[in-house]
Design an enzyme around this catalytic site. Structure first.
Site, PDB file in Angstrom:
ATOM      1  N   ARG A   1       2.334   7.070  11.053  1.00 46.47           N
ATOM      2  CA  ARG A   1       2.148   8.319  11.137  1.00 46.47           C
ATOM      3  C   ARG A   1       1.044   8.845  11.800  1.00 46.47           C
ATOM      4  O   ARG A   1       1.026  10.148  12.529  1.00 46.47           O
ATOM      5  CB  ARG A   1       1.781   8.947   9.520  1.00 46.47           C
ATOM      6  CG  ARG A   1       1.777  10.215   9.077  1.00 46.47           C
ATOM      7  CD  ARG A   1       1.222  10.071   7.808  1.00 46.47           C
ATOM      8  NE  ARG A   1       2.304   9.939   6.746  1.00 46.47           N
ATOM      9  CZ  ARG A   1       3.088  10.714   6.022  1.00 46.47           C
ATOM     10  NH1 ARG A   1       2.743  12.099   6.172  1.00 46.47           N
ATOM     11  NH2 ARG A   1       3.960  10.254   5.189  1.00 46.47           N
TER      12      ARG A   1
ATOM     13  N   HIS B   1       5.955   3.377  14.639  1.00 45.14           N
ATOM     14  CA  HIS B   1       6.262   4.303  13.854  1.00 45.14           C
ATOM     15  C   HIS B   1       5.299   5.195  12.751  1.00 45.14           C
ATOM     16  O   HIS B   1       5.443   5.954  12.129  1.00 45.14           O
ATOM     17  CB  HIS B   1       7.087   3.628  12.615  1.00 45.14           C
ATOM     18  CG  HIS B   1       6.309   2.867  11.485  1.00 45.14           C
ATOM     19  ND1 HIS B   1       5.938   1.757  12.068  1.00 45.14           N
ATOM     20  CD2 HIS B   1       6.135   2.843  10.328  1.00 45.14           C
ATOM     21  CE1 HIS B   1       5.333   1.304  11.049  1.00 45.14           C
ATOM     22  NE2 HIS B   1       5.581   1.827  10.048  1.00 45.14           N
TER      23      HIS B   1
ATOM     24  N   HIS C   1      12.371   3.378  15.184  1.00 41.00           N
ATOM     25  CA  HIS C   1      12.360   3.712  13.825  1.00 41.00           C
ATOM     26  C   HIS C   1      13.350   5.106  13.517  1.00 41.00           C
ATOM     27  O   HIS C   1      13.232   5.895  14.281  1.00 41.00           O
ATOM     28  CB  HIS C   1      10.857   4.373  13.240  1.00 41.00           C
ATOM     29  CG  HIS C   1      10.484   4.273  12.035  1.00 41.00           C
ATOM     30  ND1 HIS C   1      10.817   5.361  11.070  1.00 41.00           N
ATOM     31  CD2 HIS C   1      10.106   3.214  11.109  1.00 41.00           C
ATOM     32  CE1 HIS C   1      10.324   5.114   9.821  1.00 41.00           C
ATOM     33  NE2 HIS C   1       9.976   3.738   9.883  1.00 41.00           N
TER      34      HIS C   1
ATOM     35  N   GLU D   1      -0.332  -9.007  -1.722  1.00 44.51           N
ATOM     36  CA  GLU D   1      -0.964  -8.509  -0.702  1.00 44.51           C
ATOM     37  C   GLU D   1      -2.257  -7.533  -0.856  1.00 44.51           C
ATOM     38  O   GLU D   1      -2.348  -6.509  -0.354  1.00 44.51           O
ATOM     39  CB  GLU D   1       0.044  -7.719   0.547  1.00 44.51           C
ATOM     40  CG  GLU D   1      -0.357  -7.563   2.094  1.00 44.51           C
ATOM     41  CD  GLU D   1       0.361  -7.182   2.824  1.00 44.51           C
ATOM     42  OE1 GLU D   1       0.687  -5.810   2.613  1.00 44.51           O
ATOM     43  OE2 GLU D   1       1.018  -7.567   3.744  1.00 44.51           O
TER      44      GLU D   1
ATOM     45  N   GLU E   1      -2.040   5.093   2.453  1.00 45.05           N
ATOM     46  CA  GLU E   1      -2.160   3.880   2.280  1.00 45.05           C
ATOM     47  C   GLU E   1      -3.344   3.053   1.864  1.00 45.05           C
ATOM     48  O   GLU E   1      -3.397   2.251   0.834  1.00 45.05           O
ATOM     49  CB  GLU E   1      -1.641   3.001   3.636  1.00 45.05           C
ATOM     50  CG  GLU E   1      -0.019   3.014   3.833  1.00 45.05           C
ATOM     51  CD  GLU E   1      -0.028   4.233   4.739  1.00 45.05           C
ATOM     52  OE1 GLU E   1      -0.873   5.026   5.192  1.00 45.05           O
ATOM     53  OE2 GLU E   1       1.199   4.371   5.307  1.00 45.05           O
TER      54      GLU E   1
ATOM     55  N   ASP F   1       0.712  -1.166   0.136  1.00 42.20           N
ATOM     56  CA  ASP F   1       0.094  -0.035   0.012  1.00 42.20           C
ATOM     57  C   ASP F   1       0.936   1.287  -0.052  1.00 42.20           C
ATOM     58  O   ASP F   1       0.412   2.341   0.472  1.00 42.20           O
ATOM     59  CB  ASP F   1      -0.963   0.023   1.337  1.00 42.20           C
ATOM     60  CG  ASP F   1      -0.065  -0.379   2.634  1.00 42.20           C
ATOM     61  OD1 ASP F   1       1.215  -0.081   2.529  1.00 42.20           O
ATOM     62  OD2 ASP F   1      -0.667  -0.744   3.477  1.00 42.20           O
TER      63      ASP F   1
HETATM   64  N1  UDP Z   1      11.596  -4.428  11.014  1.00 36.09           N
HETATM   65  C1  UDP Z   1      12.717  -4.899  11.132  1.00 36.09           C
HETATM   66  N2  UDP Z   1      13.399  -3.833  11.995  1.00 36.09           N
HETATM   67  C2  UDP Z   1      12.955  -3.149  12.786  1.00 36.09           C
HETATM   68  C3  UDP Z   1      11.487  -3.209  12.816  1.00 36.09           C
HETATM   69  C4  UDP Z   1      10.848  -3.843  11.976  1.00 36.09           C
HETATM   70  O1  UDP Z   1      13.314  -5.324  10.075  1.00 36.09           O
HETATM   71  O2  UDP Z   1      13.579  -2.653  13.520  1.00 36.09           O
HETATM   72  C5  UDP Z   1      10.707  -5.315   9.893  1.00 36.09           C
HETATM   73  C6  UDP Z   1       9.459  -6.098  10.514  1.00 36.09           C
HETATM   74  O3  UDP Z   1      10.052  -7.613  10.812  1.00 36.09           O
HETATM   75  C7  UDP Z   1       8.503  -6.364   9.546  1.00 36.09           C
HETATM   76  C8  UDP Z   1       8.564  -4.722   8.775  1.00 36.09           C
HETATM   77  O4  UDP Z   1      10.004  -4.453   9.163  1.00 36.09           O
HETATM   78  O5  UDP Z   1       8.763  -7.159   8.241  1.00 36.09           O
HETATM   79  C9  UDP Z   1       7.803  -3.933   8.906  1.00 36.09           C
HETATM   80  O6  UDP Z   1       7.935  -2.665   8.598  1.00 36.09           O
HETATM   81  P1  UDP Z   1       7.227  -1.381   9.166  1.00 36.09           P
HETATM   82  O7  UDP Z   1       6.904  -1.666  10.648  1.00 36.09           O
HETATM   83  O8  UDP Z   1       8.238  -0.334   9.024  1.00 36.09           O
HETATM   84  O9  UDP Z   1       5.910  -1.194   8.251  1.00 36.09           O
HETATM   85  P2  UDP Z   1       4.501  -1.871   8.148  1.00 36.09           P
HETATM   86  O10 UDP Z   1       4.446  -3.122   8.455  1.00 36.09           O
HETATM   87  O11 UDP Z   1       3.803  -1.108   9.389  1.00 36.09           O
HETATM   88  O12 UDP Z   1       4.103  -1.335   6.854  1.00 36.09           O
END
Ligand code: UDP
Length: 377
Positions: free
Chosen positions: A208, A206, A239, A121, A135, A99
């Protein structure tokens, strides 16, 4: 005849992680196709660090990000950069994942250039196009362009059917994020805090919509949990965004049972999740991954486009109110039966074979037969 070029377009950390196993799967079939990993560069270091886990690097990085860019500027730069690549390499198929603005741009450019588009997804929805922003809008645009939709679950498939998408283009594959997390878990063990005998609570935030006051409440609740449970070590994987750090640091800094760490590279983060007893997170990916290891997640959001985990009992939606997070966290840490019920719930997100299914379906759509994997559901 030349082999069809397949563009796997990514821009951010979660896309890198969830597209990596798909890219690897196509690379296993490089006798019949030429996969290319294209990054728009929406994220920089954390994207490269995530790809390292899988031994991957982008074939092309458009490096579009400039400090303080607006969403429109990101969209324009990514679209123009990607369009030039499509003109140059003439892909036969393009992928976007999830997204992000990058995924939306890939969908748009595939549409303009009349290249078949696959959405990984697909079908996650909230009922408010502005939430999460941007998103929800992005994923709806992806669906409009997609020739093949790869929803991870039956719930996301049903969302697509409700929008009257052609059922013959929709395939429930499981989430490629589960393929990724299982691949990462196979890698060499990284001992996290071996000197700590007690429990570990992992915190990531993290989003927004949680910037500012909600994040202040999240951090305060997490600190109260540490103070209530003397065996708990809180680990906050921070983050890189300074808006997030400016809130977390003053509340969580300078405490002997709170570790504020740089975001670990993916395989190490996976080991850290495995070491954790409970996760507090607003991340979409973490909500999906943690149940694969039986780790309860408290989701610090008011809505989620991943209700399957909540229904299955692997995750609980707790919002961003300090008192609520503290109470829910306390009940899990303080009540063994409640904890076990969540930890033993079965992950609804996939079986680790989503990428194989996607490879089979896409190559088939290009007239290339490769081994078939039965669908997830
Ligand atoms: N992740 C990582 N290191 C971190 C935090 C998260 O590798 O310090 C991984 C986590 O396992 C997942 C992905 O990053 O696969 C999620 O990313 P994020 O939380 O940024 O985005 P969202 O999933 O909310 O879109």
């Amino acid at each position: 005849m030349s082999k069809p070029v397949i563009f796997c377009v990514i821009g951010t950390r979660p896309e890198a992680i969830k597209v990596a196993p798909v890219m690897l799967e196509f690379m296993n079939f490089s006798d019949v196709c030429t996969p290319m990993l294209i990054s728009t560069g929406q994220h920089k270091e954390i994207l490269y660090k995530s790809l390292e886990t899988f031994g991957l690097k982008p074939n092309v990085d458009l490096a579009i990000m400039q400090h303080g860019s607006t969403l429109a500027q990101v969209t324009c730069r990514a679209l123009e950069g990607l369009d030039n690549l499509v003109a140059e390499y003439q892909p036969s198929f393009m992928f976007g994942q999830g997204d992000t603005t990058t995924a939306m741009v890939a969908a748009m450019d595939a549409f303009y250039r009349n290249v078949p588009f696959g959405h990984i997804e697909a079908g996650l929805r909230t009922d408010d196009v502005r939430n999460p922003f941007p998103e929800e809008y992005n994923r709806r645009i992806c669906a409009v362009s997609a020739n093949l939709h790869f929803p991870p679950t039956t719930w996301s498939r049903d969302n697509l059917l409700k929008e009257n998408r052609d059922p013959s283009t929709i395939f429930v594959t499981g989430n490629t994020g589960i393929d990724a997390v299982l691949l990462a878990a196979e890698q060499k063990d990284q001992p996290w805090y071996p000197e700590h005998q007690g429990r570990v609570v992992l915190l990531t935030t993290h989003r927004r919509e949680n910037w500012g006051e909600p994040q202040r409440q999240i951090a305060t609740a997490a600190k109260r949990l540490v103070e209530k449970f003397p065996d708990v070590l809180l680990v906050a994987a921070m983050h890189p965004n300074p808006t997030v750090r400016d809130v977390l640091l003053p509340i969580l800094g300078n405490h002997d049972r709170i570790k504020l760490i740089e975001p670990p590279e993916y395989s190490q983060f996976v080991k850290l999740m495995q070491r954790s007893n409970m996760i507090l997170s607003d991340s979409g990916g973490v909500q999906e991954e943690a149940p694969a290891f039986g780790i309860p997640v408290l989701v610090m959001r008011d809505t989620t486009e991943r209700p399957e985990g909540v229904t299955a009992g692997t995750a609980k939606l707790v919002g961003t109110n300090e008192e609520r997070i503290f109470q829910e966290g306390s009940s899990l840490l303080g009540d063994e039966a409640a904890y076990k019920a969540m930890a033993n719930a079965v992950s609804p997100y996939g079986d680790g074979k989503a990428s194989e299914r996607i490879r089979f379906l896409v190559l088939k759509s290009l007239g290339i037969e490769t081994p078939e994997v039965p669908m997830w559901e």
